[in-house]
Scaffold this active site. Structure first.
Site, PDB file in Angstrom:
ATOM      1  CB  CYS A 114      -0.884   0.071   1.044  1.00 46.02           C
ATOM      2  SG  CYS A 114      -1.827  -1.329   1.164  1.00 46.02           S
ATOM      3  CG  HIS A 254      -3.004   3.459   2.510  1.00 47.10           C
ATOM      4  ND1 HIS A 254      -3.363   3.096   1.259  1.00 47.10           N
ATOM      5  CD2 HIS A 254      -2.938   2.273   3.269  1.00 47.10           C
ATOM      6  CE1 HIS A 254      -3.774   1.820   1.384  1.00 47.10           C
ATOM      7  NE2 HIS A 254      -3.600   1.258   2.484  1.00 47.10           N
ATOM      8  CG  ASN A 284      -6.480  -1.058   1.728  1.00 48.40           C
ATOM      9  OD1 ASN A 284      -5.696  -0.363   0.749  1.00 48.40           O
ATOM     10  ND2 ASN A 284      -6.066  -1.304   2.798  1.00 48.40           N
TER      11      ASN A 284
HETATM   12  N1  ACO Z   1     -18.440  -8.361  10.071  1.00 45.69           N
HETATM   13  C1  ACO Z   1     -19.048  -8.710  11.312  1.00 45.69           C
HETATM   14  N2  ACO Z   1     -18.001  -9.031  12.022  1.00 45.69           N
HETATM   15  C2  ACO Z   1     -16.871  -9.247  11.756  1.00 45.69           C
HETATM   16  C3  ACO Z   1     -16.267  -8.740  10.555  1.00 45.69           C
HETATM   17  C4  ACO Z   1     -17.341  -8.354   9.702  1.00 45.69           C
HETATM   18  N3  ACO Z   1     -16.799  -8.061   8.383  1.00 45.69           N
HETATM   19  N4  ACO Z   1     -14.797  -8.975  10.820  1.00 45.69           N
HETATM   20  C5  ACO Z   1     -14.525  -9.377  11.987  1.00 45.69           C
HETATM   21  N5  ACO Z   1     -15.484  -9.589  12.664  1.00 45.69           N
HETATM   22  C6  ACO Z   1     -15.785  -9.676  13.925  1.00 45.69           C
HETATM   23  C7  ACO Z   1     -14.707 -10.843  14.619  1.00 45.69           C
HETATM   24  O1  ACO Z   1     -14.724 -12.051  14.170  1.00 45.69           O
HETATM   25  C8  ACO Z   1     -14.739 -10.353  16.165  1.00 45.69           C
HETATM   26  O2  ACO Z   1     -15.675 -11.309  16.416  1.00 45.69           O
HETATM   27  P1  ACO Z   1     -15.534 -11.926  17.969  1.00 45.69           P
HETATM   28  O3  ACO Z   1     -15.420 -10.850  19.052  1.00 45.69           O
HETATM   29  O4  ACO Z   1     -16.771 -12.768  18.284  1.00 45.69           O
HETATM   30  O5  ACO Z   1     -14.376 -12.900  17.755  1.00 45.69           O
HETATM   31  C9  ACO Z   1     -15.111  -9.011  16.083  1.00 45.69           C
HETATM   32  O6  ACO Z   1     -15.895  -8.699  14.760  1.00 45.69           O
HETATM   33  C10 ACO Z   1     -14.280  -7.999  16.274  1.00 45.69           C
HETATM   34  O7  ACO Z   1     -13.013  -8.132  15.532  1.00 45.69           O
HETATM   35  P2  ACO Z   1     -11.712  -7.330  15.691  1.00 45.69           P
HETATM   36  O8  ACO Z   1     -10.576  -7.968  14.624  1.00 45.69           O
HETATM   37  O9  ACO Z   1     -11.374  -7.125  17.136  1.00 45.69           O
HETATM   38  O10 ACO Z   1     -12.260  -6.111  15.053  1.00 45.69           O
HETATM   39  P3  ACO Z   1     -11.479  -4.667  15.037  1.00 45.69           P
HETATM   40  O11 ACO Z   1     -12.356  -3.575  15.710  1.00 45.69           O
HETATM   41  O12 ACO Z   1     -10.123  -4.836  15.201  1.00 45.69           O
HETATM   42  O13 ACO Z   1     -11.546  -3.973  13.708  1.00 45.69           O
HETATM   43  C11 ACO Z   1     -10.461  -4.398  11.357  1.00 45.69           C
HETATM   44  C12 ACO Z   1     -11.110  -5.115  12.464  1.00 45.69           C
HETATM   45  C13 ACO Z   1     -11.494  -3.270  10.791  1.00 45.69           C
HETATM   46  C14 ACO Z   1      -9.869  -5.294  10.493  1.00 45.69           C
HETATM   47  C15 ACO Z   1      -9.466  -3.479  12.153  1.00 45.69           C
HETATM   48  O14 ACO Z   1      -8.679  -4.186  13.101  1.00 45.69           O
HETATM   49  C16 ACO Z   1      -8.420  -2.725  11.320  1.00 45.69           C
HETATM   50  O15 ACO Z   1      -8.765  -1.812  10.503  1.00 45.69           O
HETATM   51  N6  ACO Z   1      -7.037  -3.267  11.054  1.00 45.69           N
HETATM   52  C17 ACO Z   1      -6.353  -2.514  10.030  1.00 45.69           C
HETATM   53  C18 ACO Z   1      -6.776  -3.057   8.828  1.00 45.69           C
HETATM   54  C19 ACO Z   1      -5.743  -2.520   7.743  1.00 45.69           C
HETATM   55  O16 ACO Z   1      -5.622  -1.100   7.632  1.00 45.69           O
HETATM   56  N7  ACO Z   1      -5.464  -2.993   6.958  1.00 45.69           N
HETATM   57  C20 ACO Z   1      -4.574  -2.732   5.717  1.00 45.69           C
HETATM   58  C21 ACO Z   1      -3.602  -3.444   5.425  1.00 45.69           C
HETATM   59  S1  ACO Z   1      -3.612  -3.749   3.650  1.00 45.69           S
HETATM   60  C22 ACO Z   1      -2.425  -2.915   3.192  1.00 45.69           C
HETATM   61  O17 ACO Z   1      -2.154  -1.940   3.676  1.00 45.69           O
HETATM   62  C23 ACO Z   1      -1.396  -3.692   2.139  1.00 45.69           C
END
Ligand code: ACO
Length: 327
Positions: A114, A254, A284
């Site tokens: 990214c 980004h 993204n």
């Molecule tokens: N819909 C519903 N529930 C979901 C989903 C979904 N799409 N995805 C995960 N959940 C659930 C999980 O299973 C979890 O359930 P549990 O508590 O029963 O285990 C719950 O939601 C919370 O999950 P978390 O992973 O703790 O959620 P979080 O608040 O951390 O959000 C997210 C997740 C959005 C992915 C966040 O961690 C994030 O944005 N991280 C950064 C991601 C990112 O920027 N990636 C870019 C990389 S790509 C690149 O740069 C090449």
């Protein structure tokens, strides 16, 4: 005219027509529009039709950037393509785009996930300052849908396809690229990767069954490191331009997640109104994200002459970086 003034001469962007909304995703995996919006800020993303390659989107963005720069493809003397989803292992997507737009110059791909476009601007800046190349096309293009597991709700809601392009060159007018800052940390490679499909783990029917051709991410870890590294990159790039973060007029980050952008703005004490955000419409787009945001910020009249504009990104590698532009 300072011979070392590196300017942005033209910008272009292209996203596929098909829009996939959060409501469409509700029908595909166990998720909800409410969960996706509150955790990420994303409402919809564009997804390419099967058979579309990263070079198809990149070539369209490049042609628009060339038209804006008032240059012919034959006047470009280097093409740099930032992508994590190349058309194939080789030839490079750069060479494919060179052919598609009718350019006659060296071309290569740059792999920084990214952060790719920010890295690409830095490479172009160095080439132009050295006097080796005069007009450089930097393209960020991604078909992220090609590494998405559409059964994995934790990742499939986050990404979208698209491309952007910038023509850089020496000129006495136009937005001036003042400097760049890059960082990487291979120690953190495992928190964000596509494990199979390279030489370390060539594709086999076994690892395809395990889904190792898809993106794997430790979301929480990525979130924390993204905020820390983008803060670091902003501080460093401001030092380089001898300004403080408070003097940034527009931050173009980004677009991975709205909560990350809010956390970065808080950390550098920049009002969120100074952060350009379009993640709600595109998700993204990896290496295409910052350049499409720059293109839209310019198109929507958000960038005024003389303003300090900072691009900042992070991605797999891990990689991060920033560029500063005087608009
Ligand atoms: N819909 C519903 N529930 C979901 C989903 C979904 N799409 N995805 C995960 N959940 C659930 C999980 O299973 C979890 O359930 P549990 O508590 O029963 O285990 C719950 O939601 C919370 O999950 P978390 O992973 O703790 O959620 P979080 O608040 O951390 O959000 C997210 C997740 C959005 C992915 C966040 O961690 C994030 O944005 N991280 C950064 C991601 C990112 O920027 N990636 C870019 C990389 S790509 C690149 O740069 C090449």
């Amino acid at each position: 005219m300072k011979s070392s003034s590196v300017r942005i001469l033209g910008l272009g962007a292209f996203v596929p027509e098909k829009v996939l909304t959060n409501f469409d995703l509700e029908k595909m995996v166990d998720t909800s529009d409410e969960w996706i919006r509150t955790r990420t800020g994303i409402q919809e993303r564009h997804i390419a039709e099967p058979g579309t390659a990263a070079s198809d989107l990149g070539a369209k963005a490049a042609l628009e950037a060339l038209a804006q720069a008032n240059l012919k493809a034959t006047q470009i003397d280097l093409i740099i393509v930032a992508t994590a989803t190349p058309d194939m292992t080789f030839p490079s997507t750069g060479c494919v785009i060179q052919q598609k737009i009718g350019a006659v110059c060296p071309a290569f791909d740059l792999s920084a996930a990214c952060s790719g476009f920010v890295y690409g601007l830095s490479v172009a800046e160095a080439y132009i300052r050295s006097g080796l190349h005069k007009h450089i096309l930097v393209i960020g293009t991604e078909i992220t849908s090609s590494f998405i597991d559409w059964k994995d709700r934790a990742t499939c809601v986050l990404f979208g396809d698209g491309a952007g392009a910038a023509v850089l060159g020496v000129s006495d007018k136009g937005p001036e690229l003042l400097g760049s800052y890059l960082g990487s940390d291979g120690e953190q490679a495992d928190i964000l990767k596509v494990p199979a499909g390279g030489s370390a783990l060539p594709l086999t029917s076994e690892n395809i069954k395990e889904g190792l051709q898809y993106l794997k991410m430790s979301g929480g870890d990525v979130f924390k490191i993204a905020v820390r590294t983008m803060d670091e990159a902003i501080q460093k790039i401001c030092q380089c331009a001898q300004i403080t973060p408070a003097q940034i007029d527009c931050l173009i980050p980004h677009q991975a997640n709205l909560r990350i952008l809010q956390a970065v703005a808080d950390r550098v004490k920049l009002p969120i109104e100074k952060v350009f955000i379009n993640v709600e419409r595109y998700g993204n787009m990896s290496a295409a994200s910052t350049v499409v945001a720059l293109y839209e910020a310019a198109k929507f009249g958000k960038l005024k002459n003389g303003q300090h504009v900072v691009l900042v990104a992070f991605g797999g590698g891990l990689t991060w970086g920033a560029n500063i532009i005087r608009w």
